[in-house]
Design an enzyme around this catalytic site. Structure first.
Site, PDB file in Angstrom:
ATOM      1  N   GLU A 190     -32.935   8.511   5.259  1.00  0.00           N
ATOM      2  CA  GLU A 190     -32.042   8.815   4.147  1.00  0.00           C
ATOM      3  C   GLU A 190     -30.850   9.665   4.577  1.00  0.00           C
ATOM      4  OE1 GLU A 190     -34.333  10.774   1.145  1.00  0.00           O
ATOM      5  OE2 GLU A 190     -35.905   9.251   1.166  1.00  0.00           O
ATOM      6  N   CYS A 217     -25.453  14.895   4.328  1.00  0.00           N
ATOM      7  CA  CYS A 217     -26.705  15.427   4.853  1.00  0.00           C
ATOM      8  C   CYS A 217     -27.432  14.269   5.522  1.00  0.00           C
ATOM      9  CB  CYS A 217     -27.548  16.012   3.713  1.00  0.00           C
ATOM     10  SG  CYS A 217     -29.148  16.672   4.250  1.00  0.00           S
ATOM     11  N   CYS A 225     -41.633  13.379   9.712  1.00  0.00           N
ATOM     12  CA  CYS A 225     -41.554  14.743  10.254  1.00  0.00           C
ATOM     13  C   CYS A 225     -42.959  15.241  10.553  1.00  0.00           C
ATOM     14  CB  CYS A 225     -40.873  15.657   9.231  1.00  0.00           C
ATOM     15  SG  CYS A 225     -40.619  17.356   9.835  1.00  0.00           S
ATOM     16  N   CYS A 274     -44.419  20.948   6.163  1.00  0.00           N
ATOM     17  CA  CYS A 274     -44.081  21.954   5.155  1.00  0.00           C
ATOM     18  C   CYS A 274     -44.587  21.524   3.773  1.00  0.00           C
ATOM     19  CB  CYS A 274     -42.576  22.190   5.127  1.00  0.00           C
ATOM     20  SG  CYS A 274     -41.930  22.812   6.705  1.00  0.00           S
ATOM     21  N   CYS A 325     -42.277  19.679   1.012  1.00  0.00           N
ATOM     22  CA  CYS A 325     -41.336  18.663   1.489  1.00  0.00           C
ATOM     23  C   CYS A 325     -41.929  17.257   1.441  1.00  0.00           C
ATOM     24  CB  CYS A 325     -40.905  19.006   2.912  1.00  0.00           C
ATOM     25  SG  CYS A 325     -39.656  17.894   3.567  1.00  0.00           S
ATOM     26  N   GLY A 347     -36.843  15.082   8.860  1.00  0.00           N
ATOM     27  CA  GLY A 347     -37.079  15.489  10.243  1.00  0.00           C
ATOM     28  C   GLY A 347     -36.681  16.927  10.532  1.00  0.00           C
ATOM     29  N   GLU A 348     -37.143  17.411  11.654  1.00  0.00           N
ATOM     30  CA  GLU A 348     -36.818  18.745  12.168  1.00  0.00           C
ATOM     31  C   GLU A 348     -35.854  18.567  13.336  1.00  0.00           C
ATOM     32  OE1 GLU A 348     -36.045  22.070  13.699  1.00  0.00           O
ATOM     33  OE2 GLU A 348     -37.370  22.296  11.960  1.00  0.00           O
ATOM     34  N   SER A 383     -30.367  22.807  10.331  1.00  0.00           N
ATOM     35  CA  SER A 383     -31.476  23.523   9.702  1.00  0.00           C
ATOM     36  C   SER A 383     -32.759  23.363  10.498  1.00  0.00           C
ATOM     37  CB  SER A 383     -31.688  22.994   8.276  1.00  0.00           C
ATOM     38  OG  SER A 383     -32.793  23.615   7.667  1.00  0.00           O
ATOM     39  N   SER A 411     -35.106  27.829   7.691  1.00  0.00           N
ATOM     40  CA  SER A 411     -35.942  27.683   6.495  1.00  0.00           C
ATOM     41  C   SER A 411     -37.005  28.774   6.525  1.00  0.00           C
ATOM     42  CB  SER A 411     -36.582  26.295   6.467  1.00  0.00           C
ATOM     43  OG  SER A 411     -35.597  25.302   6.344  1.00  0.00           O
ATOM     44  N   LEU A 412     -36.707  29.886   5.907  1.00  0.00           N
ATOM     45  CA  LEU A 412     -37.610  31.035   5.945  1.00  0.00           C
ATOM     46  C   LEU A 412     -38.658  30.938   4.845  1.00  0.00           C
ATOM     47  CD1 LEU A 412     -38.222  33.693   7.366  1.00  0.00           C
ATOM     48  CD2 LEU A 412     -36.620  34.822   5.803  1.00  0.00           C
ATOM     49  N   HIS A 413     -38.225  30.934   3.604  1.00  0.00           N
ATOM     50  CA  HIS A 413     -39.065  30.659   2.422  1.00  0.00           C
ATOM     51  C   HIS A 413     -40.125  31.714   2.101  1.00  0.00           C
ATOM     52  CE1 HIS A 413     -36.939  26.967   2.372  1.00  0.00           C
ATOM     53  NE2 HIS A 413     -37.587  26.422   3.381  1.00  0.00           N
ATOM     54  N   CYS A 465     -35.438  15.262  -0.339  1.00  0.00           N
ATOM     55  CA  CYS A 465     -35.356  14.410   0.835  1.00  0.00           C
ATOM     56  C   CYS A 465     -36.712  13.784   1.142  1.00  0.00           C
ATOM     57  CB  CYS A 465     -34.868  15.231   2.031  1.00  0.00           C
ATOM     58  SG  CYS A 465     -34.122  14.209   3.263  1.00  0.00           S
TER      59      CYS A 465
END
Length: 344
Positions: free
Chosen positions: A91, A104, A111, A115, A118, A158-159, A190, A213-215, A332
């Site tokens: 995407e 984006c 991935c 997470c 996600c 993805g990362e 990111s 991406s702390l969260h 996403c």
């Protein structure tokens, strides 16, 4: 095995065409065609028919196909589902802002990070994208939408730092003066916190924006949201981030998805402020996308506002991300999963 010509930089392309007996300037012609959106070698009309045939025999050129295209009725956001050469789908999202149009893009098919909130990670990692496949998302999003792309965010499926070498190559290609020539300061990358790769990225000294991406500000909470925290806990992550700021002189944007009853208390805000004191940092509070498969729910607007105020009072710059494309599978990975479920 034929080479992926879209992932070749100009130097590599020059060498490859030299081995075919072609002069150096031919590589520049081919490179320009590739980065203007040529879908086949036959379109490269300033090359001889003989050379076009040789290129088709030696190299692969396989642009993505639009499988689904959703356009938001509320803000004009466009979401693409692309089919790649091997049948896998990824995407991209084109978003309109006052400062320009942003795309984006995805860096992997699926991935491996897992997470909790996600949709992209459900089903795991299928494969990593090539540099050319990432370039194509930017290029063909621009060509299909008719909107000039001025900014790129590597925050799709993805990362990115899990695909470090291909992402590094993509950044070089997209920045090239004979390509799309999008400046590094207009690119954000990111990561969920792969500490060794953050340190490696710092050594590259690129002028892009790193988003982490702390969260959550504590290991107890963050490990329940982001499994990679068990390998690289908050203390190690923050040490790498501080070193990154010192090395590059660039501010880090910390992404913080607001999850009701999990990480949105004022106590968590105080802990986050303490964690970021003295850093070149910005906190981007993100209203959580409601993913059907996830039990996690977004914080209320009132709680997001209170959290932001608590950070501001401690001297931490914090903004709330504008929600775009809420009517078109905004989270996403959702569009890809819906399509694959239908195909299955």
């Amino acid at each position: 095995m034929m080479c992926d010509i879209k992932s070749m930089d100009l130097e590599e392309l020059t060498q490859a065409l030299s081995e075919l007996g072609e002069p150096k300037f031919r590589a520049g012609q081919v490179f320009t065609w590739l980065h203007r959106g040529a879908r086949s070698f036959e379109e490269m009309t300033n090359l001889s028919k003989q050379l076009r045939a040789r290129l088709a025999a030696e190299f692969t050129l396989c642009p993505p196909e639009v499988v689904r295209k959703q356009v938001s009725r509320t803000d004009g956001t466009i979401k693409y589902l692309w089919r790649l050469c091997d049948g896998n789908c990824v995407e991209s999202v084109v978003m309109r802002y006052h400062h320009g149009n942003t795309v984006c893009i995805s860096s992997e098919v699926g991935c491996a990070m897992g997470c909790a909130f996600c949709a992209s990670t459900r089903g795991g990692l299928v494969r990593r994208l090539t540099a050319g496949e990432m370039v194509d998302q930017v290029l063909f999003s621009q060509l299909d939408s008719g909107l000039p792309i001025s900014n790129i965010v590597l925050m799709g499926i993805g990362e990115p730092l899990d695909n470090f070498e291909n992402v590094r190559k993509f950044l070089s290609l997209i920045n090239h003066p004979q390509g799309m020539h999008i400046g590094m300061r207009h690119i954000s990358l990111s990561t969920c916190g792969l500490v060794p790769r953050i340190r490696q990225l710092a050594e590259e000294d690129l002028q892009l924006t790193l988003s982490v991406s702390l969260h959550a500000p504590t290991d107890a909470v963050r490990s329940t949201i982001i499994p990679v925290n068990k390998a690289y806990p908050v203390s190690e992550l923050m040490a790498a981030c501080r070193d990154y700021c010192q090395k590059t002189g660039r501010r880090i944007s910390f992404e913080y998805a607001m999850i009701r009853g999990v990480n949105d208390s004022l106590e968590q805000a105080q802990a986050l402020a303490a964690l970021l004191q003295g850093m070149l940092a910005h906190v981007n509070l993100i209203p959580l996308n409601d993913v059907a498969e996830s039990p996690l729910k977004p914080s209320t607007r009132q709680q997001v506002a209170a959290f932001q105020q608590a950070l501001t009072e401690k001297g931490i710059t914090a903004t709330v991300r504008r929600t775009l494309g809420s009517d078109i599978d905004a989270s996403c990975g959702q569009l890809r999963r819906k399509y694959e479920s239908k195909e299955a």
